[in-house]
Design a protein around this motif. Sequence first.
Motif, mmCIF file in Angstrom:
data_model
loop_
_atom_site.group_PDB
_atom_site.id
_atom_site.type_symbol
_atom_site.label_atom_id
_atom_site.label_comp_id
_atom_site.label_asym_id
_atom_site.label_seq_id
_atom_site.Cartn_x
_atom_site.Cartn_y
_atom_site.Cartn_z
ATOM 1 N N LYS A 3 0.549 -0.929 0.100
ATOM 2 C CA LYS A 3 -0.171 0.020 -0.060
ATOM 3 C C LYS A 3 0.849 1.322 0.008
ATOM 4 O O LYS A 3 0.426 2.354 -0.504
ATOM 5 C CB LYS A 3 -0.936 -0.040 1.299
ATOM 6 C CG LYS A 3 -2.160 -0.963 1.069
ATOM 7 C CD LYS A 3 -2.820 -1.015 2.284
ATOM 8 C CE LYS A 3 -4.032 -2.160 2.316
ATOM 9 N NZ LYS A 3 -4.819 -2.014 3.422
ATOM 10 N N GLN A 4 2.206 1.182 0.371
ATOM 11 C CA GLN A 4 3.146 2.517 0.426
ATOM 12 C C GLN A 4 3.682 2.634 -0.845
ATOM 13 O O GLN A 4 4.135 3.603 -1.155
ATOM 14 C CB GLN A 4 4.048 2.098 1.436
ATOM 15 C CG GLN A 4 3.639 2.063 2.971
ATOM 16 C CD GLN A 4 4.596 1.802 3.883
ATOM 17 O OE1 GLN A 4 5.730 1.525 3.559
ATOM 18 N NE2 GLN A 4 4.496 2.210 4.963
ATOM 19 N N LEU A 7 -0.816 4.848 -4.546
ATOM 20 C CA LEU A 7 -1.872 5.414 -3.765
ATOM 21 C C LEU A 7 -2.803 5.571 -5.271
ATOM 22 O O LEU A 7 -2.573 6.043 -6.310
ATOM 23 C CB LEU A 7 -1.580 6.728 -3.180
ATOM 24 C CG LEU A 7 -0.654 6.718 -1.932
ATOM 25 C CD1 LEU A 7 -0.416 8.284 -1.793
ATOM 26 C CD2 LEU A 7 -1.229 6.115 -0.905
ATOM 27 N N ILE A 9 -7.186 6.855 -5.758
ATOM 28 C CA ILE A 9 -8.288 7.642 -5.421
ATOM 29 C C ILE A 9 -9.154 7.671 -6.529
ATOM 30 O O ILE A 9 -8.869 7.735 -7.875
ATOM 31 C CB ILE A 9 -7.986 8.742 -4.850
ATOM 32 C CG1 ILE A 9 -7.285 8.797 -3.614
ATOM 33 C CG2 ILE A 9 -9.314 9.521 -4.711
ATOM 34 C CD1 ILE A 9 -6.979 10.172 -2.925
ATOM 35 N N LYS A 19 -5.415 16.663 -4.316
ATOM 36 C CA LYS A 19 -4.897 17.064 -3.027
ATOM 37 C C LYS A 19 -4.611 16.000 -2.095
ATOM 38 O O LYS A 19 -3.996 15.742 -1.135
ATOM 39 C CB LYS A 19 -5.920 18.044 -2.415
ATOM 40 C CG LYS A 19 -5.816 19.522 -3.351
ATOM 41 C CD LYS A 19 -6.682 20.644 -2.742
ATOM 42 C CE LYS A 19 -6.434 21.124 -1.730
ATOM 43 N NZ LYS A 19 -6.962 22.510 -1.358
ATOM 44 N N GLN A 20 -5.857 14.872 -2.218
ATOM 45 C CA GLN A 20 -5.783 13.597 -1.269
ATOM 46 C C GLN A 20 -4.593 12.983 -1.427
ATOM 47 O O GLN A 20 -3.971 12.528 -0.535
ATOM 48 C CB GLN A 20 -7.154 13.156 -1.359
ATOM 49 C CG GLN A 20 -8.419 13.637 -1.063
ATOM 50 C CD GLN A 20 -9.426 12.824 -1.228
ATOM 51 O OE1 GLN A 20 -9.508 11.516 -1.315
ATOM 52 N NE2 GLN A 20 -10.810 13.502 -1.202
ATOM 53 N N ILE A 21 -4.089 12.721 -2.910
ATOM 54 C CA ILE A 21 -3.110 11.872 -3.204
ATOM 55 C C ILE A 21 -1.830 12.735 -2.529
ATOM 56 O O ILE A 21 -0.883 11.948 -1.747
ATOM 57 C CB ILE A 21 -2.889 11.635 -4.546
ATOM 58 C CG1 ILE A 21 -3.717 10.743 -5.199
ATOM 59 C CG2 ILE A 21 -1.643 11.021 -4.893
ATOM 60 C CD1 ILE A 21 -3.660 9.311 -4.906
ATOM 61 N N THR A 23 -1.498 14.752 -0.111
ATOM 62 C CA THR A 23 -1.509 14.820 1.269
ATOM 63 C C THR A 23 -1.215 13.350 2.231
ATOM 64 O O THR A 23 -0.251 13.152 2.905
ATOM 65 C CB THR A 23 -2.897 14.988 1.912
ATOM 66 O OG1 THR A 23 -3.209 16.406 1.442
ATOM 67 C CG2 THR A 23 -3.080 15.188 3.522
ATOM 68 N N ARG A 24 -1.787 12.376 1.505
ATOM 69 C CA ARG A 24 -1.401 10.726 1.838
ATOM 70 C C ARG A 24 -0.065 10.574 1.809
ATOM 71 O O ARG A 24 0.458 9.983 2.412
ATOM 72 C CB ARG A 24 -2.448 9.851 0.942
ATOM 73 C CG ARG A 24 -3.919 10.078 1.667
ATOM 74 C CD ARG A 24 -4.844 9.132 0.715
ATOM 75 N NE ARG A 24 -4.623 7.715 0.774
ATOM 76 C CZ ARG A 24 -5.197 6.839 -0.098
ATOM 77 N NH1 ARG A 24 -6.370 7.370 -0.622
ATOM 78 N NH2 ARG A 24 -4.893 5.754 -0.183
ATOM 79 N N ALA A 25 0.597 10.944 0.500
ATOM 80 C CA ALA A 25 1.980 10.758 0.442
ATOM 81 C C ALA A 25 2.734 11.671 1.237
ATOM 82 O O ALA A 25 3.892 11.411 1.348
ATOM 83 C CB ALA A 25 2.397 10.940 -1.131
ATOM 84 N N ASP A 26 2.256 12.513 1.702
ATOM 85 C CA ASP A 26 3.033 13.549 2.524
ATOM 86 C C ASP A 26 4.157 14.284 1.801
ATOM 87 O O ASP A 26 5.406 14.388 2.100
ATOM 88 C CB ASP A 26 3.487 13.223 3.846
ATOM 89 C CG ASP A 26 3.945 14.154 4.778
ATOM 90 O OD1 ASP A 26 3.666 15.565 4.659
ATOM 91 O OD2 ASP A 26 4.342 13.853 5.858
ATOM 92 N N TYR A 67 -2.262 22.715 -3.030
ATOM 93 C CA TYR A 67 -1.558 22.058 -2.122
ATOM 94 C C TYR A 67 -0.293 22.450 -1.593
ATOM 95 O O TYR A 67 -0.094 22.821 -0.574
ATOM 96 C CB TYR A 67 -1.506 20.478 -2.412
ATOM 97 C CG TYR A 67 -0.744 19.524 -1.448
ATOM 98 C CD1 TYR A 67 -1.271 19.051 -0.323
ATOM 99 C CD2 TYR A 67 0.776 19.706 -1.693
ATOM 100 C CE1 TYR A 67 -0.281 18.223 0.440
ATOM 101 C CE2 TYR A 67 1.515 18.563 -0.820
ATOM 102 C CZ TYR A 67 1.110 18.169 0.193
ATOM 103 O OH TYR A 67 2.018 17.475 1.138
#
Length: 251
Positions: A3-4, A7, A9, A19-21, A23-26, A67
């Motif tokens: 999962k790492q 990603l 969506i 933005k979610q991608i 954010t999740r990837a930091d 972002y």
Amino acid sequence: MTKQDILIIHGTDYKEMAKQILTRADVAALIGDRDKQVALKPNLASANAPSTGATTHPQLLAGTIEYLQEHGFHHISVIEGAWVGDRTDLAARAAGCDKVCRAYNVPFYDLQKDSWKEYDAHGMNIRLCDRAAAADYLINMPVLKGHCQTLITCALKNNKGLLPNAEKRRFHTLGLHRPIAHLNTLIPDSFILVDNICGDLDFEEGGNPVVMNRVLGFRDPVLCDAYVCDCMGYAPDDVEYIRLAEALGVG
């Protein structure tokens, strides 16, 4: 693959999905210093609308810029050079990327008009545009789609837009695969945000879009393109530049 490693969506609010991608990837932490030069590289190879399955959707560009600005990055630019048979400004207009850049006060640099220098790319001399070389961090924003010569085009091949036109022509005379692999040894630290919204799975110019409404995130361009092969029914070994890039230590 974990999962790492990737990603994914699904949805229809493409700006929010980008933005979610990120954010999740930091990605802000991956970039680090807010004074770094962050370049965004969409796929604007030709003057075709994203709905044709050829070019990056402007909402993904907008979400990425939002972002970065929300996380305090000051030096953001969009860089791209259309293929030799088209003009970058027309491609940016057709995709709506010019409007996004104006709305967020982010400069757009046409690499067809940029200066360049020659570099040793693991034993192969390659001319790279100066704006690309100046980037500290690259957010690669390819479209997941097919290609008439290389079967697929995504992360690794999208960086061909960072070359001056004469070098793009030379890549074709060399058969694309080997120079694409060597080019990617010159690319700075990067994140890959893949437009898998409606890419044409047969032809890079679009015309037969396949709606998927997905956005994908990767840190490894070799893994990205290997995953794309799997999605499209190919083995990674079917696309020579993937194997060659891996052998050169890319990804």
